[in-house]
Design a protein around this motif. Structure first.
Motif, PDB file in Angstrom:
ATOM      1  N   UNK A  94      40.274-123.530 108.908  1.00  0.00           N
ATOM      2  CA  UNK A  94      41.567-123.545 108.905  1.00  0.00           C
ATOM      3  C   UNK A  94      42.419-123.035 110.002  1.00  0.00           C
ATOM      4  N   UNK A  95      44.727-122.765 109.686  1.00  0.00           N
ATOM      5  CA  UNK A  95      45.207-121.782 110.653  1.00  0.00           C
ATOM      6  C   UNK A  95      45.302-120.462 110.008  1.00  0.00           C
ATOM      7  N   UNK A  96      45.183-119.288 110.812  1.00  0.00           N
ATOM      8  CA  UNK A  96      45.768-118.623 110.140  1.00  0.00           C
ATOM      9  C   UNK A  96      46.214-117.739 111.713  1.00  0.00           C
ATOM     10  N   UNK A  97      46.631-116.128 111.106  1.00  0.00           N
ATOM     11  CA  UNK A  97      47.258-115.517 112.633  1.00  0.00           C
ATOM     12  C   UNK A  97      45.142-115.004 113.049  1.00  0.00           C
ATOM     13  N   UNK A  98      45.725-114.753 114.502  1.00  0.00           N
ATOM     14  CA  UNK A  98      45.132-113.693 114.743  1.00  0.00           C
ATOM     15  C   UNK A  98      45.359-112.549 115.529  1.00  0.00           C
ATOM     16  N   UNK A  99      46.069-112.632 115.991  1.00  0.00           N
ATOM     17  CA  UNK A  99      46.822-111.016 116.372  1.00  0.00           C
ATOM     18  C   UNK A  99      48.405-111.112 116.640  1.00  0.00           C
ATOM     19  N   UNK A 100      48.836-110.254 116.190  1.00  0.00           N
ATOM     20  CA  UNK A 100      50.806-109.568 116.369  1.00  0.00           C
ATOM     21  C   UNK A 100      50.895-108.555 116.604  1.00  0.00           C
ATOM     22  N   UNK A 101      51.695-108.567 117.988  1.00  0.00           N
ATOM     23  CA  UNK A 101      52.529-107.652 118.843  1.00  0.00           C
ATOM     24  C   UNK A 101      53.907-107.243 118.021  1.00  0.00           C
ATOM     25  N   UNK A 102      53.604-106.192 117.074  1.00  0.00           N
ATOM     26  CA  UNK A 102      54.496-105.700 116.680  1.00  0.00           C
ATOM     27  C   UNK A 102      55.924-104.813 117.809  1.00  0.00           C
ATOM     28  N   UNK A 103      56.922-105.495 118.292  1.00  0.00           N
ATOM     29  CA  UNK A 103      58.001-105.101 119.172  1.00  0.00           C
ATOM     30  C   UNK A 103      58.587-103.986 118.241  1.00  0.00           C
ATOM     31  N   UNK A 104      58.795-102.762 117.706  1.00  0.00           N
ATOM     32  CA  UNK A 104      59.956-102.027 117.425  1.00  0.00           C
ATOM     33  C   UNK A 104      60.141-101.289 118.205  1.00  0.00           C
TER      34      UNK A 104
END
Length: 219
Positions: A94-104
């Protein structure tokens, strides 16, 4: 900025250079313009709230394993944040998130999403059931934040370059840089997601560039 680079001969890469002058609608997974997003003054402008737990989002399909990704963004008002996701194959079908870059506005925080069929894995996202297709559970790894002043409404350039299990990320050249190595990064990438909490003023995105990552030998 990330420039066009060479790929391995057997790797299929879907190259993108979206400048929004004019927009190429084939590069997106939903209609634009819509209630929250349109092209204005040669950039993608997203604003408002959805009334749900999630702010407005923009999705772009990609294809390739070792990719160099870059884009520019800026806030038009105070507060808010931009989360940038790279989705890909989860290793189980399946396909899912691998990486999140949270730019606060006052820090950058990275989240790695691994995958396992072990229901008792200590990093399992507890409130999320197994993927209905792959039967894999999402694993959450939230890294310590990096303090950085992003409060001004000015353009920033973000890059993420994947080589096998490694990704090298930067903000505005060397203003911020981080390298991570995780097994799940060595997967075909399928989608980019921009989750944008920009309020009424909104967030602008421009110059989205996706190419094959640079060969480590420099060829």
């Amino acid at each position: 900025m990330v420039v066009p680079l060479l790929a391995a001969a057997d790797e299929k890469v879907r190259e993108i250079h979206e400048t929004f002058e004019p927009i190429d609608l084939k590069q997106f997974l939903h209609p634009i313009p819509n209630k929250y997003t349109e092209v204005r003054n040669g950039v993608l402008w997203t604003r408002g709230t959805t009334g749900t737990a999630y702010p407005p989002m923009v999705f772009m399909p990609v294809e390739g394993k070792d990719l160099a990704i870059s884009f520019r963004y800026r806030h038009l008002g105070e507060g808010g944040w931009l989360w940038f996701f790279v989705d890909g194959d989860d290793g189980f079908g399946s396909v899912d998130h691998l990486l999140r870059i949270k730019l606060l506005r006052d820090r950058i925080q990275l989240e790695v999403d691994g995958h396992s069929r072990d229901a008792d894995h200590p990093m399992r996202q507890k409130r999320r059931e197994a993927d209905p297709v792959s039967k894999a559970y999402r694993l959450n790894e939230l890294l310590p934040p990096s303090k950085i002043d992003l409060s001004k409404s000015e353009w920033h350039t973000v890059t993420a370059e994947f080589h096998g299990e490694e990704v090298v990320m930067t903000l505005d050249g060397m203003k911020w840089t981080e390298t991570l190595k995780r097994p799940d990064f060595n997967a075909v990438k399928r989608k980019l997601l921009f989750m944008q909490n920009g309020g009424d003023a909104g967030i602008e995105i421009d110059d989205v560039h996706v190419t094959a990552a640079k060969d480590r030998a420099g060829t």
